[in-house]
Design an enzyme around this catalytic site. Structure first.
Site, PDB file in Angstrom:
ATOM      1  N   THR A 212       0.967  -1.318   0.090  1.00 21.27           N
ATOM      2  CA  THR A 212      -0.083  -0.117   0.198  1.00 21.27           C
ATOM      3  C   THR A 212       0.687   1.090  -0.041  1.00 21.27           C
ATOM      4  O   THR A 212       1.946   1.367   0.502  1.00 21.27           O
ATOM      5  CB  THR A 212      -0.710   0.072   1.108  1.00 21.27           C
ATOM      6  OG1 THR A 212      -0.213   0.102   2.563  1.00 21.27           O
ATOM      7  CG2 THR A 212      -1.924  -1.145   1.294  1.00 21.27           C
ATOM      8  N   GLU A 260      -4.276   4.400   3.647  1.00 20.21           N
ATOM      9  CA  GLU A 260      -3.323   3.658   2.829  1.00 20.21           C
ATOM     10  C   GLU A 260      -4.344   3.120   1.634  1.00 20.21           C
ATOM     11  O   GLU A 260      -5.162   2.488   1.626  1.00 20.21           O
ATOM     12  CB  GLU A 260      -2.742   2.335   3.674  1.00 20.21           C
ATOM     13  CG  GLU A 260      -1.865   2.798   4.888  1.00 20.21           C
ATOM     14  CD  GLU A 260      -1.440   1.478   5.679  1.00 20.21           C
ATOM     15  OE1 GLU A 260      -0.630   0.646   4.925  1.00 20.21           O
ATOM     16  OE2 GLU A 260      -2.025   1.338   6.855  1.00 20.21           O
TER      17      GLU A 260
END
Length: 344
Positions: A212, A260
């Protein structure tokens, strides 16, 4: 579009203009009504249009510590205003000294001496000057003295968002805080966006197979409620379908709240240090702690598939709407052509 920060940035030879003033955080659909009216009026009069806004948010100066979560930073607002046809944006530093300007002084120093307003376009509840003492009625009286018109536009539109409550920045912030990004999207006319620089996190996503981008968001950003969302990760002009996580990562006893974004089906991305944007399309599920790491991985796999479906459906609907709009525009053009031919 010209961008000015402070009255001293305005060109000395600046002529008459049509002006609208406000925070315009989010440039939502109600704001757009006012701004478009100002742009259209400016074109009718053959003069440029100017949006006047403030930094920081006036409430932070008047009541320190009360800065509201921001729906869009100033550079993003300027981009959205440029798309609406605005010719110039003036960002006035909102200081304690500036906050003490009387409504009459504000009119003279900003609208008359610097922007040479020919018309001012505002919403019905517009307030300005020290202690917000100035209103549309006062502005109209000042216009008679200083030769500018005041035009009032009703910005209050409503839809399904907020149970039919009139669209506003306050309502949009509340919906985002509740995780209702679909409702916020209806008000804004586009997905809510969060921006920032990608920084190094714990890198657990990479270890789990879902790397991420950990986005260090800009100060005072309006961040959605903790949970998983479908949306897009914008990197250097490219919009990538994404699964977005907001929260403290309770599976690993996290304490810091993060945003994220996992770019779905993208491999080998190196985003560290890049400024990115995350668009929130739809809420998928709330934040949770799972019995085991395997259970978490299974859920993450389902989350990614659900996000893919939601983004693909949204992109397909956008293409259909774009095609219908193009067809409608073509039909209108054809009708106008036929009318012109008939009139000839």
């Amino acid at each position: 579009m010209q961008r000015w920060r402070g009255l001293e940035d305005i060109p000395q030879d600046w002529g008459r203009s049509v002006v609208t003033i406000g925070s315009y955080d989010g440039v939502h659909r109600g704001h757009q009504l006012i701004i478009r009216h100002a742009v259209d009026r400016a074109r009718e009069l053959g003069v440029p249009s100017v949006v006047v806004t403030f930094d920081p948010h006036p409430s932070e100066v008047v009541r320190p510590g009360s800065h509201p979560p921001l729906l869009a930073p100033h550079h993003r607002r300027a981009e959205l205003m440029a798309k609406l046809g605005v010719d110039a944006v003036l960002i006035l530093p909102f200081t304690t000294e500036f906050s003490r300007l009387s409504p009459a002084d504000f009119v003279v120093k900003v609208l008359v001496d610097k922007l040479h307003a020919k018309a001012v376009v505002e919403g019905p509840n517009f307030r300005f000057g020290h202690k917000a003492a100035g209103n549309v009625q006062f502005l109209t009286e000042q216009g008679k003295t200083y030769d500018f018109d005041v035009e009032v536009v009703d910005l209050y539109v409503s839809g399904d968002a907020g149970g039919g409550e009139p669209f506003s920045s306050t309502l949009t912030r509340r919906l985002i805080a509740d995780g209702d990004v679909e409702g916020a999207r209806e008000i804004l006319g586009r997905p809510h966006r969060v921006e920032g620089v990608v920084v190094r996190g714990a890198q657990r996503g990479r270890e789990l197979g879902f790397p991420t981008a950990n986005v260090e968001t800009l100060p005072h950003t309006a961040i959605p409620a903790d949970g998983v969302y479908a949306g897009w990760l914008h990197v250097q002009g490219e919009a990538m379908p994404a699964a977005i996580s907001v929260g403290t990562n309770p599976q690993f006893d996290g304490t810091e709240r993060t945003v994220e974004a996992y770019a779905i089906d993208r491999v080998g991305l190196d985003l560290y240090g890049l400024h990115v944007a995350v668009d929130f399309l739809a809420f998928v599920r709330g934040q949770a702690r799972f019995e085991s790491l395997d259970a978490l991985l299974e859920q993450m796999g389902r989350d990614v598939e659900r996000c893919k479906e939601l983004v693909a459906a949204a992109e397909q609907n956008a293409q259909k709407a774009g095609g219908q709009n193009a067809q409608k525009a073509g039909e209108q053009a054809g009708q106008q052509s036929a009318e012109q031919h008939r009139d000839a």
